[in-house]
Motif scaffolding. Structure first.
Motif, short mmCIF file in Angstrom:
data_model
loop_
_atom_site.label_atom_id
_atom_site.label_comp_id
_atom_site.label_asym_id
_atom_site.label_seq_id
_atom_site.Cartn_x
_atom_site.Cartn_y
_atom_site.Cartn_z
N LEU A 28 36.44 35.69 29.13
CA LEU A 28 36.32 36.32 27.83
C LEU A 28 37.74 36.64 27.34
CD1 LEU A 28 33.60 38.99 28.77
CD2 LEU A 28 33.29 36.56 28.37
N GLU A 29 38.10 36.18 26.15
CA GLU A 29 39.44 36.45 25.62
C GLU A 29 39.37 37.62 24.64
OE1 GLU A 29 43.13 34.30 23.25
OE2 GLU A 29 41.67 33.09 24.34
N LEU A 30 40.18 38.63 24.91
CA LEU A 30 40.07 39.89 24.20
C LEU A 30 40.94 39.94 22.95
CD1 LEU A 30 40.07 42.34 27.23
CD2 LEU A 30 38.24 40.92 26.32
N SER A 31 40.53 40.79 22.00
CA SER A 31 41.33 40.98 20.79
C SER A 31 41.84 42.41 20.65
CB SER A 31 40.50 40.60 19.55
OG SER A 31 39.32 41.38 19.46
N LEU A 32 41.59 43.26 21.66
CA LEU A 32 42.06 44.64 21.63
C LEU A 32 42.57 45.06 23.01
CD1 LEU A 32 39.38 46.74 19.70
CD2 LEU A 32 41.68 46.17 18.92
N ASP A 33 43.54 45.97 23.01
CA ASP A 33 43.97 46.61 24.25
C ASP A 33 42.95 47.69 24.64
OD1 ASP A 33 46.21 45.10 23.79
OD2 ASP A 33 47.51 46.79 23.28
N ALA B 200 37.25 41.36 36.20
CA ALA B 200 38.63 41.37 36.66
C ALA B 200 39.50 40.68 35.62
CB ALA B 200 38.77 40.67 38.01
N ARG B 201 40.80 40.92 35.69
CA ARG B 201 41.73 40.22 34.80
C ARG B 201 41.90 38.78 35.26
NH1 ARG B 201 44.36 45.28 35.01
NH2 ARG B 201 45.68 44.56 36.73
N LEU C 197 40.00 43.58 40.57
CA LEU C 197 38.55 43.45 40.69
C LEU C 197 37.85 44.80 40.56
CD1 LEU C 197 36.05 41.67 41.36
CD2 LEU C 197 36.46 42.24 43.77
N ARG C 198 36.84 44.85 39.72
CA ARG C 198 36.02 46.04 39.55
C ARG C 198 34.55 45.63 39.64
NH1 ARG C 198 40.62 47.18 39.76
NH2 ARG C 198 41.83 48.64 38.46
N GLN D 275 44.57 38.73 26.33
CA GLN D 275 44.36 38.55 27.76
C GLN D 275 42.92 38.12 28.02
OE1 GLN D 275 44.71 42.17 30.18
NE2 GLN D 275 46.25 41.11 31.39
N THR D 276 42.67 37.49 29.17
CA THR D 276 41.31 37.11 29.53
C THR D 276 40.78 38.04 30.61
OG1 THR D 276 42.05 35.50 31.18
CG2 THR D 276 41.64 34.69 28.95
N VAL D 277 39.49 38.33 30.49
CA VAL D 277 38.76 39.04 31.53
C VAL D 277 37.73 38.08 32.09
CG1 VAL D 277 37.07 40.86 31.97
CG2 VAL D 277 39.13 41.36 30.65
#
Length: 442
Positions: free
Chosen positions: A92-97, A122-123, A135-136, A167-169
Protein backbone atom coordinates in the motif's frame (compact mmCIF):
# COMPACT_ATOMS: atom_id res chain seq x y z
CA UNK A 1 -11.98 51.18 71.48
CA UNK A 2 -12.60 54.46 69.79
CA UNK A 3 -15.49 55.05 67.44
CA UNK A 4 -13.12 55.15 64.47
CA UNK A 5 -11.52 51.85 65.48
CA UNK A 6 -14.91 50.15 65.83
CA UNK A 7 -15.89 51.49 62.39
CA UNK A 8 -12.67 50.10 60.75
CA UNK A 9 -13.22 46.65 62.32
CA UNK A 10 -16.82 46.63 61.09
CA UNK A 11 -15.70 47.60 57.57
CA UNK A 12 -13.13 44.77 57.53
CA UNK A 13 -15.82 42.26 58.56
CA UNK A 14 -18.07 43.50 55.77
CA UNK A 15 -15.30 43.03 53.17
CA UNK A 16 -14.55 39.51 54.41
CA UNK A 17 -18.23 38.63 54.35
CA UNK A 18 -18.58 39.98 50.79
CA UNK A 19 -15.53 38.03 49.63
CA UNK A 20 -16.92 34.85 51.19
CA UNK A 21 -20.26 35.31 49.39
CA UNK A 22 -18.47 36.03 46.07
CA UNK A 23 -16.32 32.88 46.33
CA UNK A 24 -19.37 30.79 47.21
CA UNK A 25 -21.26 32.18 44.24
CA UNK A 26 -18.32 31.47 41.90
CA UNK A 27 -18.00 27.89 43.11
CA UNK A 28 -21.70 27.29 42.54
CA UNK A 29 -21.43 28.74 39.05
CA UNK A 30 -18.39 26.60 38.35
CA UNK A 31 -20.26 23.49 39.38
CA UNK A 32 -23.27 24.47 37.33
CA UNK A 33 -21.30 25.10 34.15
CA UNK A 34 -18.64 22.40 34.54
CA UNK A 35 -15.69 24.79 34.99
CA UNK A 36 -12.56 22.77 35.68
CA UNK A 37 -10.00 25.46 36.38
CA UNK A 38 -9.30 29.12 35.84
CA UNK A 39 -6.98 29.50 32.81
CA UNK A 40 -3.66 31.13 33.62
CA UNK A 41 -0.64 32.10 31.59
CA UNK A 42 1.11 28.97 32.87
CA UNK A 43 -1.68 26.53 31.80
CA UNK A 44 -0.22 24.37 29.00
CA UNK A 45 -2.05 24.45 25.66
CA UNK A 46 -3.94 21.23 25.06
CA UNK A 47 -3.02 19.33 21.86
CA UNK A 48 -5.54 19.12 19.04
CA UNK A 49 -7.76 16.07 19.18
CA UNK A 50 -6.27 13.09 17.35
CA UNK A 51 -8.40 11.74 14.51
CA UNK A 52 -8.13 9.11 11.80
CA UNK A 53 -7.50 10.26 8.23
CA UNK A 54 -7.34 8.10 5.09
CA UNK A 55 -3.83 7.79 3.66
CA UNK A 56 -4.58 5.03 1.11
CA UNK A 57 -7.83 3.56 -0.22
CA UNK A 58 -9.31 1.73 -3.20
CA UNK A 59 -12.77 1.19 -4.67
CA UNK A 60 -13.68 -2.51 -4.32
CA UNK A 61 -15.35 -4.73 -6.92
CA UNK A 62 -17.28 -8.00 -6.97
CA UNK A 63 -14.95 -10.79 -8.16
CA UNK A 64 -17.83 -12.63 -9.81
CA UNK A 65 -18.34 -9.70 -12.16
CA UNK A 66 -14.63 -9.70 -13.02
CA UNK A 67 -14.60 -13.47 -13.57
CA UNK A 68 -17.60 -13.20 -15.90
CA UNK A 69 -15.66 -10.93 -18.26
CA UNK A 70 -13.88 -12.44 -21.31
CA UNK A 71 -10.55 -12.22 -19.48
CA UNK A 72 -11.95 -13.89 -16.38
CA UNK A 73 -9.78 -17.05 -16.38
CA UNK A 74 -6.62 -14.95 -16.01
CA UNK A 75 -7.85 -13.90 -12.56
CA UNK A 76 -7.63 -17.45 -11.19
CA UNK A 77 -4.79 -18.94 -9.16
CA UNK A 78 -3.37 -22.36 -10.13
CA UNK A 79 -5.06 -23.88 -7.08
CA UNK A 80 -8.38 -22.18 -7.69
CA UNK A 81 -10.02 -19.07 -6.36
CA UNK A 82 -9.70 -19.89 -2.67
CA UNK A 83 -7.22 -18.30 -0.22
CA UNK A 84 -7.54 -21.02 2.43
CA UNK A 85 -4.19 -22.10 3.90
CA UNK A 86 -2.37 -19.18 2.28
CA UNK A 87 -0.96 -15.77 3.17
CA UNK A 88 -2.05 -12.76 1.16
CA UNK A 89 0.39 -9.86 1.05
CA UNK A 90 -0.19 -6.43 -0.46
CA UNK A 91 1.81 -3.24 -0.88
CA UNK A 92 0.00 0.00 0.00
CA UNK A 93 1.55 3.34 -1.01
CA UNK A 94 0.71 6.12 1.42
CA UNK A 95 -0.09 9.77 0.82
CA UNK A 96 0.22 10.98 4.44
CA UNK A 97 2.73 10.80 7.28
CA UNK A 98 1.66 9.25 10.57
CA UNK A 99 2.85 7.62 13.78
CA UNK A 100 -0.06 5.20 14.16
CA UNK A 101 -2.03 3.29 11.50
CA UNK A 102 -5.06 1.04 11.08
CA UNK A 103 -6.09 -1.22 8.19
CA UNK A 104 -9.55 -1.75 6.66
CA UNK A 105 -10.51 -5.24 5.49
CA UNK A 106 -13.63 -5.71 3.38
CA UNK A 107 -16.18 -8.45 2.76
CA UNK A 108 -18.51 -6.07 0.90
CA UNK A 109 -19.25 -8.52 -1.92
CA UNK A 110 -18.82 -11.74 0.05
CA UNK A 111 -21.70 -14.19 0.47
CA UNK A 112 -20.17 -15.99 3.47
CA UNK A 113 -18.32 -14.76 6.60
CA UNK A 114 -14.68 -13.83 5.98
CA UNK A 115 -12.25 -15.07 8.66
CA UNK A 116 -8.74 -13.64 8.97
CA UNK A 117 -6.74 -15.93 11.27
CA UNK A 118 -3.74 -13.61 11.63
CA UNK A 119 -2.54 -10.32 10.12
CA UNK A 120 0.44 -7.99 10.25
CA UNK A 121 1.74 -4.68 8.91
CA UNK A 122 5.27 -3.43 8.33
CA UNK A 123 7.23 -0.86 6.32
CA UNK A 124 7.98 -2.23 2.86
CA UNK A 125 11.50 -2.57 1.48
CA UNK A 126 10.56 -3.53 -2.09
CA UNK A 127 8.28 -6.08 -3.73
CA UNK A 128 6.84 -8.47 -1.11
CA UNK A 129 9.60 -7.81 1.46
CA UNK A 130 9.43 -5.71 4.60
CA UNK A 131 11.72 -4.48 7.38
CA UNK A 132 11.62 -7.05 10.24
CA UNK A 133 12.21 -4.34 12.84
CA UNK A 134 9.00 -2.60 11.76
CA UNK A 135 6.75 -5.67 11.96
CA UNK A 136 3.54 -5.11 13.90
CA UNK A 137 0.94 -7.81 14.51
CA UNK A 138 -2.60 -6.55 13.96
CA UNK A 139 -5.41 -7.01 16.44
CA UNK A 140 -9.16 -6.60 16.10
CA UNK A 141 -10.91 -5.49 19.25
CA UNK A 142 -7.90 -6.89 21.11
CA UNK A 143 -8.10 -10.27 19.37
CA UNK A 144 -5.61 -11.76 16.94
CA UNK A 145 -8.30 -12.99 14.51
CA UNK A 146 -11.29 -11.40 12.81
CA UNK A 147 -14.53 -12.58 11.20
CA UNK A 148 -16.32 -10.10 8.90
CA UNK A 149 -19.97 -10.62 8.05
CA UNK A 150 -21.08 -10.64 4.40
CA UNK A 151 -21.50 -7.11 3.07
CA UNK A 152 -19.46 -5.53 5.88
CA UNK A 153 -16.09 -3.84 6.38
CA UNK A 154 -13.93 -3.93 9.52
CA UNK A 155 -10.96 -1.95 10.83
CA UNK A 156 -8.01 -3.33 12.73
CA UNK A 157 -7.09 -1.74 16.04
CA UNK A 158 -4.60 1.09 15.75
CA UNK A 159 -0.94 0.11 15.93
CA UNK A 160 2.14 2.29 16.43
CA UNK A 161 4.10 2.32 13.16
CA UNK A 162 5.75 5.57 11.98
CA UNK A 163 5.19 6.03 8.23
CA UNK A 164 5.79 8.76 5.66
CA UNK A 165 3.98 9.94 2.55
CA UNK A 166 5.23 8.09 -0.53
CA UNK A 167 6.36 5.15 1.59
CA UNK A 168 4.91 1.64 1.23
CA UNK A 169 3.35 -0.43 3.96
CA UNK A 170 3.15 -4.20 3.49
CA UNK A 171 0.03 -5.81 4.94
CA UNK A 172 -0.22 -9.59 5.30
CA UNK A 173 -3.21 -11.78 6.19
CA UNK A 174 -3.46 -15.54 6.73
CA UNK A 175 -6.66 -17.50 6.08
CA UNK A 176 -7.26 -20.81 7.82
CA UNK A 177 -10.74 -21.43 6.43
CA UNK A 178 -12.34 -21.49 3.01
CA UNK A 179 -12.01 -17.99 1.60
CA UNK A 180 -13.37 -17.69 -1.94
CA UNK A 181 -12.45 -14.62 -3.97
CA UNK A 182 -15.17 -12.04 -3.43
CA UNK A 183 -14.12 -8.43 -2.71
CA UNK A 184 -11.29 -7.37 -5.00
CA UNK A 185 -9.80 -4.23 -6.51
CA UNK A 186 -8.13 -3.40 -9.79
CA UNK A 187 -4.38 -4.07 -10.16
CA UNK A 188 -3.40 -0.41 -10.52
CA UNK A 189 -4.27 0.06 -6.84
CA UNK A 190 -1.28 -1.92 -5.56
CA UNK A 191 0.78 -5.06 -5.85
CA UNK A 192 -0.31 -8.35 -4.27
CA UNK A 193 1.20 -11.80 -3.76
CA UNK A 194 0.04 -15.06 -2.21
CA UNK A 195 2.15 -17.81 -0.63
CA UNK A 196 1.46 -21.13 1.10
CA UNK A 197 1.08 -21.32 4.88
CA UNK A 198 1.04 -18.71 7.62
CA UNK A 199 3.78 -16.27 6.60
CA UNK A 200 2.50 -13.04 8.16
CA UNK A 201 5.76 -12.68 10.12
CA UNK A 202 8.09 -13.68 7.27
CA UNK A 203 10.16 -10.71 6.05
CA UNK A 204 10.02 -12.16 2.53
CA UNK A 205 7.59 -14.70 1.13
CA UNK A 206 8.81 -18.10 -0.04
CA UNK A 207 7.87 -18.83 -3.67
CA UNK A 208 5.17 -16.14 -3.84
CA UNK A 209 2.64 -16.07 -6.67
CA UNK A 210 1.74 -12.61 -8.01
CA UNK A 211 -1.98 -11.89 -8.19
CA UNK A 212 -3.68 -10.02 -11.00
CA UNK A 213 -6.32 -8.60 -8.66
CA UNK A 214 -5.88 -7.17 -5.19
CA UNK A 215 -7.96 -8.72 -2.43
CA UNK A 216 -9.84 -7.72 0.71
CA UNK A 217 -7.61 -4.80 1.87
CA UNK A 218 -9.32 -1.53 0.96
CA UNK A 219 -7.99 1.21 3.22
CA UNK A 220 -5.24 2.46 5.51
CA UNK A 221 -5.74 5.37 7.92
CA UNK A 222 -3.18 7.32 9.94
CA UNK A 223 -3.84 8.96 13.29
CA UNK A 224 -3.02 12.66 13.31
CA UNK A 225 -3.63 15.87 15.22
CA UNK A 226 -3.03 17.97 12.11
CA UNK A 227 -5.81 19.55 10.02
CA UNK A 228 -5.62 17.41 6.87
CA UNK A 229 -7.46 17.87 3.59
CA UNK A 230 -8.42 14.54 2.06
CA UNK A 231 -9.22 14.46 -1.66
CA UNK A 232 -10.99 11.49 -3.27
CA UNK A 233 -10.53 11.20 -7.05
CA UNK A 234 -13.72 9.47 -8.17
CA UNK A 235 -14.17 8.08 -11.66
CA UNK A 236 -13.48 5.36 -14.23
CA UNK A 237 -10.28 4.05 -15.86
CA UNK A 238 -9.14 7.57 -16.79
CA UNK A 239 -8.93 8.18 -13.05
CA UNK A 240 -7.81 4.68 -12.04
CA UNK A 241 -4.91 4.51 -14.51
CA UNK A 242 -4.10 1.71 -16.93
CA UNK A 243 -4.44 -1.94 -15.98
CA UNK A 244 -0.71 -2.46 -15.98
CA UNK A 245 0.10 0.78 -14.18
CA UNK A 246 2.45 1.66 -17.08
CA UNK A 247 1.03 5.12 -17.55
CA UNK A 248 0.45 5.96 -13.91
CA UNK A 249 -2.63 7.78 -12.72
CA UNK A 250 -3.34 11.48 -12.36
CA UNK A 251 -4.32 11.19 -8.64
CA UNK A 252 -0.83 9.85 -7.87
CA UNK A 253 0.76 12.70 -9.81
CA UNK A 254 -1.53 15.20 -8.10
CA UNK A 255 -0.44 13.84 -4.71
CA UNK A 256 3.23 14.27 -5.70
CA UNK A 257 2.57 17.80 -6.95
CA UNK A 258 0.88 18.70 -3.68
CA UNK A 259 3.74 17.28 -1.59
CA UNK A 260 6.25 19.27 -3.65
CA UNK A 261 4.41 22.60 -3.52
CA UNK A 262 2.48 22.86 -0.26
CA UNK A 263 4.00 24.65 2.76
CA UNK A 264 5.02 22.57 5.73
CA UNK A 265 2.09 21.71 7.98
CA UNK A 266 -0.48 21.75 5.18
CA UNK A 267 -0.99 18.05 4.58
CA UNK A 268 -3.24 16.79 1.78
CA UNK A 269 -4.06 13.13 1.04
CA UNK A 270 -5.19 12.05 -2.43
CA UNK A 271 -7.12 8.76 -2.73
CA UNK A 272 -7.82 6.98 -6.02
CA UNK A 273 -11.42 5.68 -6.17
CA UNK A 274 -11.43 5.02 -9.91
CA UNK A 275 -12.75 1.78 -11.43
CA UNK A 276 -11.94 0.88 -15.03
CA UNK A 277 -15.12 0.61 -17.14
CA UNK A 278 -17.29 2.15 -14.43
CA UNK A 279 -20.43 4.09 -15.39
CA UNK A 280 -22.22 6.88 -13.60
CA UNK A 281 -25.82 5.79 -14.16
CA UNK A 282 -25.86 1.99 -14.36
CA UNK A 283 -24.06 -0.98 -12.85
CA UNK A 284 -21.55 -2.80 -15.01
CA UNK A 285 -17.91 -3.11 -14.06
CA UNK A 286 -18.49 -2.20 -10.46
CA UNK A 287 -21.60 -0.63 -8.97
CA UNK A 288 -22.75 2.56 -10.68
CA UNK A 289 -21.13 5.82 -9.65
CA UNK A 290 -24.46 6.91 -8.20
CA UNK A 291 -24.68 3.87 -5.92
CA UNK A 292 -21.03 3.71 -4.80
CA UNK A 293 -20.25 7.40 -4.25
CA UNK A 294 -21.35 7.28 -0.61
CA UNK A 295 -19.18 4.26 0.29
CA UNK A 296 -16.14 4.87 -1.91
CA UNK A 297 -15.86 8.65 -1.52
CA UNK A 298 -17.95 10.19 1.24
CA UNK A 299 -17.17 7.58 3.90
CA UNK A 300 -13.40 7.79 3.59
CA UNK A 301 -11.95 8.92 6.91
CA UNK A 302 -11.59 12.69 7.03
CA UNK A 303 -12.69 13.32 3.42
CA UNK A 304 -12.95 17.02 2.57
CA UNK A 305 -12.96 17.15 -1.27
CA UNK A 306 -14.13 14.95 -4.15
CA UNK A 307 -12.96 15.26 -7.77
CA UNK A 308 -15.64 13.69 -9.99
CA UNK A 309 -14.78 12.62 -13.55
CA UNK A 310 -17.45 10.33 -14.99
CA UNK A 311 -19.56 9.92 -18.11
CA UNK A 312 -17.21 8.48 -20.74
CA UNK A 313 -18.47 4.89 -20.41
CA UNK A 314 -22.12 5.96 -20.17
CA UNK A 315 -21.80 7.93 -23.42
CA UNK A 316 -19.78 5.23 -25.19
CA UNK A 317 -22.25 2.53 -24.23
CA UNK A 318 -24.83 3.91 -26.66
CA UNK A 319 -22.72 2.62 -29.57
CA UNK A 320 -23.42 -0.94 -28.43
CA UNK A 321 -26.98 -0.32 -27.25
CA UNK A 322 -28.59 -2.10 -30.21
CA UNK A 323 -26.39 -5.19 -30.14
CA UNK A 324 -28.65 -8.24 -29.57
CA UNK A 325 -28.81 -8.98 -25.88
CA UNK A 326 -27.44 -5.57 -24.93
CA UNK A 327 -30.36 -3.36 -25.92
CA UNK A 328 -31.04 -0.35 -23.74
CA UNK A 329 -34.51 0.52 -22.59
CA UNK A 330 -35.57 4.16 -22.87
CA UNK A 331 -35.10 4.46 -19.11
CA UNK A 332 -31.46 3.38 -19.39
CA UNK A 333 -30.53 5.53 -22.38
CA UNK A 334 -27.81 7.98 -21.25
CA UNK A 335 -29.11 11.36 -22.40
CA UNK A 336 -27.44 14.64 -21.47
CA UNK A 337 -30.32 15.32 -19.09
CA UNK A 338 -29.90 11.99 -17.28
CA UNK A 339 -26.13 12.37 -17.04
CA UNK A 340 -26.29 15.90 -15.66
CA UNK A 341 -29.05 14.89 -13.24
CA UNK A 342 -26.76 12.08 -12.05
CA UNK A 343 -23.87 14.47 -11.51
CA UNK A 344 -26.23 16.80 -9.67
CA UNK A 345 -27.15 13.94 -7.33
CA UNK A 346 -23.47 13.42 -6.48
CA UNK A 347 -23.13 17.13 -5.74
CA UNK A 348 -26.17 16.96 -3.46
CA UNK A 349 -24.83 13.90 -1.60
CA UNK A 350 -21.48 15.59 -1.05
CA UNK A 351 -23.06 18.84 0.12
CA UNK A 352 -25.10 16.94 2.70
CA UNK A 353 -21.82 15.56 4.13
CA UNK A 354 -19.99 18.89 4.01
CA UNK A 355 -17.65 17.64 1.26
CA UNK A 356 -16.54 20.06 -1.48
CA UNK A 357 -16.94 18.94 -5.10
CA UNK A 358 -14.78 19.64 -8.14
CA UNK A 359 -16.32 18.45 -11.43
CA UNK A 360 -14.13 17.33 -14.32
CA UNK A 361 -15.13 17.72 -17.96
CA UNK A 362 -15.32 14.52 -20.05
CA UNK A 363 -12.13 14.11 -22.17
CA UNK A 364 -12.29 13.60 -25.96
CA UNK A 365 -12.42 10.09 -27.46
CA UNK A 366 -12.65 10.45 -31.24
CA UNK A 367 -11.20 7.53 -33.27
CA UNK A 368 -12.34 5.01 -30.62
CA UNK A 369 -15.22 2.50 -30.83
CA UNK A 370 -17.13 4.80 -28.48
CA UNK A 371 -17.22 7.68 -30.93
CA UNK A 372 -19.85 8.85 -33.41
CA UNK A 373 -21.42 12.19 -34.15
CA UNK A 374 -24.32 11.73 -31.73
CA UNK A 375 -22.01 10.71 -28.90
CA UNK A 376 -19.75 13.68 -29.57
CA UNK A 377 -22.76 15.99 -29.33
CA UNK A 378 -23.72 14.31 -26.06
CA UNK A 379 -20.22 14.72 -24.60
CA UNK A 380 -20.13 18.39 -25.57
CA UNK A 381 -23.58 19.00 -24.04
CA UNK A 382 -22.47 17.45 -20.73
CA UNK A 383 -19.29 19.51 -20.75
CA UNK A 384 -21.19 22.74 -21.37
CA UNK A 385 -23.34 21.96 -18.35
CA UNK A 386 -20.26 21.23 -16.21
CA UNK A 387 -18.47 24.42 -17.27
CA UNK A 388 -21.55 26.44 -16.38
CA UNK A 389 -21.97 25.11 -12.85
CA UNK A 390 -22.14 27.75 -10.15
CA UNK A 391 -23.10 25.35 -7.36
CA UNK A 392 -19.80 23.45 -7.20
CA UNK A 393 -16.50 24.36 -5.60
CA UNK A 394 -14.54 24.10 -8.82
CA UNK A 395 -14.45 22.87 -12.41
CA UNK A 396 -11.39 21.05 -13.79
CA UNK A 397 -11.31 21.23 -17.57
CA UNK A 398 -9.73 17.86 -18.35
CA UNK A 399 -11.17 18.13 -21.88
CA UNK A 400 -9.22 21.32 -22.57
CA UNK A 401 -6.07 19.87 -20.99
CA UNK A 402 -6.09 16.69 -23.09
CA UNK A 403 -7.60 17.56 -26.49
CA UNK A 404 -5.72 17.93 -29.75
CA UNK A 405 -5.50 21.64 -30.70
CA UNK A 406 -5.78 20.61 -34.36
CA UNK A 407 -8.81 18.35 -33.71
CA UNK A 408 -10.54 19.20 -30.40
CA UNK A 409 -12.75 16.11 -30.60
CA UNK A 410 -9.68 13.86 -30.34
CA UNK A 411 -7.02 13.20 -27.72
CA UNK A 412 -3.77 15.11 -28.18
CA UNK A 413 -1.26 12.68 -29.79
CA UNK A 414 1.29 13.75 -27.18
CA UNK A 415 -1.05 12.45 -24.47
CA UNK A 416 -2.40 9.34 -26.24
CA UNK A 417 -1.61 5.91 -24.74
CA UNK A 418 -2.32 4.41 -28.17
CA UNK A 419 -6.01 3.59 -27.91
CA UNK A 420 -7.12 7.24 -28.40
CA UNK A 421 -9.12 7.00 -25.15
CA UNK A 422 -6.73 6.62 -22.22
CA UNK A 423 -4.04 9.22 -21.52
CA UNK A 424 -0.41 8.16 -21.31
CA UNK A 425 1.95 9.27 -18.52
CA UNK A 426 2.30 12.74 -20.02
CA UNK A 427 -1.48 12.93 -20.30
CA UNK A 428 -1.97 12.06 -16.65
CA UNK A 429 0.63 14.69 -15.76
CA UNK A 430 -1.37 17.22 -17.80
CA UNK A 431 -4.51 16.23 -15.89
CA UNK A 432 -2.76 16.71 -12.55
CA UNK A 433 -1.46 20.09 -13.74
CA UNK A 434 -5.01 21.16 -14.70
CA UNK A 435 -6.13 21.05 -11.05
CA UNK A 436 -6.11 24.46 -9.36
CA UNK A 437 -4.41 23.63 -6.06
CA UNK A 438 -5.97 26.65 -4.39
CA UNK A 439 -9.37 24.98 -4.69
CA UNK A 440 -8.08 22.05 -2.62
CA UNK A 441 -6.87 24.37 0.12
CA UNK A 442 -10.28 25.98 0.69
Amino acid sequence: MTLVSRWLVHLRHLRELALTHWLAAFCLAALAFGVQAIPTASTPKQPAEAHWVASWAVAPLDFREMAASPSGPSYSLPGGNDLRGQTLRQQLELSLDGERIRIRFSNRFGKTPLRIAAASAARGTGADAFSPASLRMLRFGGRTSLTIAPGADAWSDGVDLPVQAGQTVVVSAFFDRATPFSTVSMPESGTTWVAAGNAVTAAKLKNPTPMVLNQIMTGLDVLTTKPVRTVVAFGDSITAGTSEGTFGAYPDMLATRLRDTQPAGQDIAVLNAGIGGNRLLTDGIGPSGLSRFELDALRQSGVTHAIVLMGTNDIGRTVFARVPGAELTPRDWPTAERLTEGLQQLIKQARAKGVKVLLGTVPPFKNTPYWNGANEALREAVNRWIRGRQDVDGVIDFDAALRDPADPQALNPLFDSGDHLHPNKAGHAAMAAAVDLRELME
